[in-house]
Design a protein around this motif. Structure first.
Motif, PDB file in Angstrom:
ATOM      1  N   ASP A 100      -5.704 -41.003  12.743  1.00  0.00           N
ATOM      2  CA  ASP A 100      -5.722 -41.917  13.885  1.00  0.00           C
ATOM      3  C   ASP A 100      -5.690 -43.348  13.345  1.00  0.00           C
ATOM      4  O   ASP A 100      -6.652 -43.794  12.716  1.00  0.00           O
ATOM      5  CB  ASP A 100      -6.989 -41.688  14.717  1.00  0.00           C
ATOM      6  N   PRO A 101      -4.606 -44.086  13.575  1.00  0.00           N
ATOM      7  CA  PRO A 101      -4.532 -45.451  13.050  1.00  0.00           C
ATOM      8  C   PRO A 101      -5.611 -46.362  13.625  1.00  0.00           C
ATOM      9  O   PRO A 101      -5.989 -47.352  12.993  1.00  0.00           O
ATOM     10  CB  PRO A 101      -3.128 -45.925  13.418  1.00  0.00           C
ATOM     11  N   ALA A 102      -6.148 -46.054  14.799  1.00  0.00           N
ATOM     12  CA  ALA A 102      -7.216 -46.875  15.368  1.00  0.00           C
ATOM     13  C   ALA A 102      -8.474 -46.782  14.502  1.00  0.00           C
ATOM     14  O   ALA A 102      -9.178 -47.781  14.317  1.00  0.00           O
ATOM     15  CB  ALA A 102      -7.524 -46.448  16.803  1.00  0.00           C
ATOM     16  N   ARG A 103      -8.757 -45.606  13.936  1.00  0.00           N
ATOM     17  CA  ARG A 103      -9.912 -45.474  13.033  1.00  0.00           C
ATOM     18  C   ARG A 103      -9.694 -46.295  11.774  1.00  0.00           C
ATOM     19  O   ARG A 103     -10.612 -46.929  11.258  1.00  0.00           O
ATOM     20  CB  ARG A 103     -10.160 -44.007  12.681  1.00  0.00           C
ATOM     21  N   THR A 104      -8.469 -46.287  11.252  1.00  0.00           N
ATOM     22  CA  THR A 104      -8.155 -47.092  10.081  1.00  0.00           C
ATOM     23  C   THR A 104      -8.329 -48.573  10.399  1.00  0.00           C
ATOM     24  O   THR A 104      -8.892 -49.328   9.603  1.00  0.00           O
ATOM     25  CB  THR A 104      -6.722 -46.809   9.591  1.00  0.00           C
ATOM     26  N   ALA A 105      -7.882 -48.996  11.561  1.00  0.00           N
ATOM     27  CA  ALA A 105      -8.040 -50.395  11.960  1.00  0.00           C
ATOM     28  C   ALA A 105      -9.527 -50.763  12.028  1.00  0.00           C
ATOM     29  O   ALA A 105      -9.924 -51.842  11.585  1.00  0.00           O
ATOM     30  CB  ALA A 105      -7.367 -50.642  13.306  1.00  0.00           C
ATOM     31  N   ALA A 106     -10.332 -49.875  12.573  1.00  0.00           N
ATOM     32  CA  ALA A 106     -11.785 -50.148  12.672  1.00  0.00           C
ATOM     33  C   ALA A 106     -12.411 -50.284  11.294  1.00  0.00           C
ATOM     34  O   ALA A 106     -13.231 -51.173  11.054  1.00  0.00           O
ATOM     35  CB  ALA A 106     -12.468 -49.051  13.468  1.00  0.00           C
ATOM     36  N   THR A 107     -12.012 -49.418  10.363  1.00  0.00           N
ATOM     37  CA  THR A 107     -12.538 -49.485   9.006  1.00  0.00           C
ATOM     38  C   THR A 107     -12.132 -50.792   8.328  1.00  0.00           C
ATOM     39  O   THR A 107     -12.945 -51.475   7.716  1.00  0.00           O
ATOM     40  CB  THR A 107     -12.032 -48.286   8.171  1.00  0.00           C
ATOM     41  N   LEU A 108     -10.870 -51.154   8.464  1.00  0.00           N
ATOM     42  CA  LEU A 108     -10.376 -52.398   7.859  1.00  0.00           C
ATOM     43  C   LEU A 108     -11.021 -53.624   8.511  1.00  0.00           C
ATOM     44  O   LEU A 108     -11.367 -54.583   7.822  1.00  0.00           O
ATOM     45  CB  LEU A 108      -8.857 -52.474   7.964  1.00  0.00           C
ATOM     46  N   ARG A 109     -11.223 -53.563   9.827  1.00  0.00           N
ATOM     47  CA  ARG A 109     -11.872 -54.675  10.521  1.00  0.00           C
ATOM     48  C   ARG A 109     -13.295 -54.867  10.010  1.00  0.00           C
ATOM     49  O   ARG A 109     -13.730 -55.983   9.763  1.00  0.00           O
ATOM     50  CB  ARG A 109     -11.875 -54.413  12.022  1.00  0.00           C
ATOM     51  N   ALA A 110     -14.000 -53.753   9.813  1.00  0.00           N
ATOM     52  CA  ALA A 110     -15.382 -53.841   9.304  1.00  0.00           C
ATOM     53  C   ALA A 110     -15.415 -54.422   7.889  1.00  0.00           C
ATOM     54  O   ALA A 110     -16.304 -55.215   7.570  1.00  0.00           O
ATOM     55  CB  ALA A 110     -16.029 -52.455   9.333  1.00  0.00           C
ATOM     56  N   ARG A 111     -14.449 -54.057   7.065  1.00  0.00           N
ATOM     57  CA  ARG A 111     -14.388 -54.598   5.691  1.00  0.00           C
ATOM     58  C   ARG A 111     -14.114 -56.090   5.676  1.00  0.00           C
ATOM     59  O   ARG A 111     -14.658 -56.819   4.848  1.00  0.00           O
ATOM     60  CB  ARG A 111     -13.316 -53.879   4.890  1.00  0.00           C
TER      61      ARG A 111
END
Length: 114
Positions: A100-111
């Motif tokens: 799910d690219p939305a999960r990847t976006a959330a992880t990158l946003r948190a970083r």
């Protein structure tokens, strides 16, 4: 998880060495479970600039793809291509069916928020 080798071939120059490479490459893939997923003489550019063509190979996993690339059988024929065609090759992991690219976006946003 499957792994993919992507090869960007810029300005391919077709000649006997390249034809020989093409005739022999399949036999180097088979012992490693590798297969062609994309092998086209032309690409349709829909954004940006892409001189040349694209080859995508699929392997069962990254270690197997590395083993194929470093194998004596492949290394023996590789110069037939590299001496005649300017290009670049990369190895990437595929994503699973639940990606799910939305999960990847959330992880990158948190970083990036740190």
């Amino acid at each position: 998880m499957p792994a993919f080798v992507l090869v960007h071939l810029r300005k391919p120059q077709l000649n006997e060495d390249v034809f020989t490479y093409m005739e022999r490459v399949q036999s180097t893939l088979e012992p490693f479970g590798g297969r062609f997923r994309v092998h086209v003489p032309e690409v349709e550019v829909i954004e940006g600039d892409w001189p040349g063509t694209l080859v995508i190979l699929e392997f069962p996993d990254r270690d197997t793809a590395r083993a194929w690339y470093g194998s004596p059988a492949y290394q023996e024929i590789l110069p037939l291509r590299t001496r005649n065609i300017d290009g670049a090759a990369i190895l990437v992991d595929g994503v699973g069916p639940d990606y799910d690219p939305a999960r990847t976006a959330a992880t990158l946003r948190a970083r990036t928020a740190r």
